[in-house]
Design an enzyme around this catalytic site. Structure first.
Site, PDB file in Angstrom:
ATOM      1  N   ASP A 127      56.961  49.652   9.307  1.00  0.00           N
ATOM      2  CA  ASP A 127      56.714  48.945   8.056  1.00  0.00           C
ATOM      3  C   ASP A 127      57.285  49.772   6.919  1.00  0.00           C
ATOM      4  OD1 ASP A 127      55.344  46.761   9.154  1.00  0.00           O
ATOM      5  OD2 ASP A 127      53.394  47.737   8.982  1.00  0.00           O
ATOM      6  N   ASP A 141      57.163  40.374   9.032  1.00  0.00           N
ATOM      7  CA  ASP A 141      55.953  39.891   8.359  1.00  0.00           C
ATOM      8  C   ASP A 141      56.296  38.810   7.331  1.00  0.00           C
ATOM      9  OD1 ASP A 141      54.530  41.794   9.827  1.00  0.00           O
ATOM     10  OD2 ASP A 141      54.650  43.280   8.227  1.00  0.00           O
TER      11      ASP A 141
END
Length: 179
Positions: A127, A141
């Site tokens: 991330d 995402d």
């Protein structure tokens, strides 16, 4: 008056192309983040509102389920299987787009869980998109959230995956009772 049924349209190729594009965009952006970002050293883009901040997430959204990576992997495989099962039945272009986005996002994060350290099936997701410190995510995402918004909109509009609208569906018992 009887509604005539439209010829069956195959949208699974569109779903597959969108899934592949989302997966590739996710993995390319993660490769860039791993090469050019350093964990613990955020790089502001819009001050602290939006910055690049590399982390390795063992959980789901908001790091929920950290330490349960194997369970998240199984859930992702199950959801992916359900999308594939329904893919050949999808006639609606909008539902094919939603399916492609969710599948591409799911595959992007599933790839990380399967093939990134610390081990197979328990890998941590890369991330790097930090939204004001509220959460840190990635391109997969974004695809999943976009799919969820599209699915919600389609549900509100009454568009079903087979392309029928509310007028084309048989009435439910509740609808017949309310009439």
């Amino acid at each position: 008056m009887t509604a005539t049924r439209q010829p069956r349209r195959h949208t699974w190729p569109l779903l597959a192309v969108i899934a592949a594009a989302a997966f590739v965009a996710d993995q390319v952006s993660k490769a860039w983040a791993l090469r050019d970002l350093t964990p613990g050293m955020p790089r502001p883009l819009l001050g602290s509102v939006f910055q690049l901040n590399l982390i390795h997430n063992s959980g789901a959204a908001f790091s929920i389920g950290s330490g349960q990576t194997w369970l998240l992997t199984l859930v992702a495989v199950g959801i992916g299987g359900a999308v594939l099962w329904h893919a050949r039945r999808i006639v609606s272009v909008a539902w094919a787009v939603a399916g492609g986005l969710v599948m591409g996002g799911l595959l992007g994060n599933l790839y990380d869980r399967l093939f990134r350290p610390p081990s197979f099936g328990q890998g941590h997701v890369v991330d790097f998109l930090d939204y004001n410190g509220w959460f840190i995510g990635n391109v997969a995402d974004i695809a999943i959230v976009a799919a969820a918004i599209l699915v919600g909109l389609l549900a509100i509009l009454g568009v079903t995956y087979d392309g029928s609208g509310p007028a084309d569906r048989p009435a439910t018992r509740e609808e017949v009772h309310d009439a």
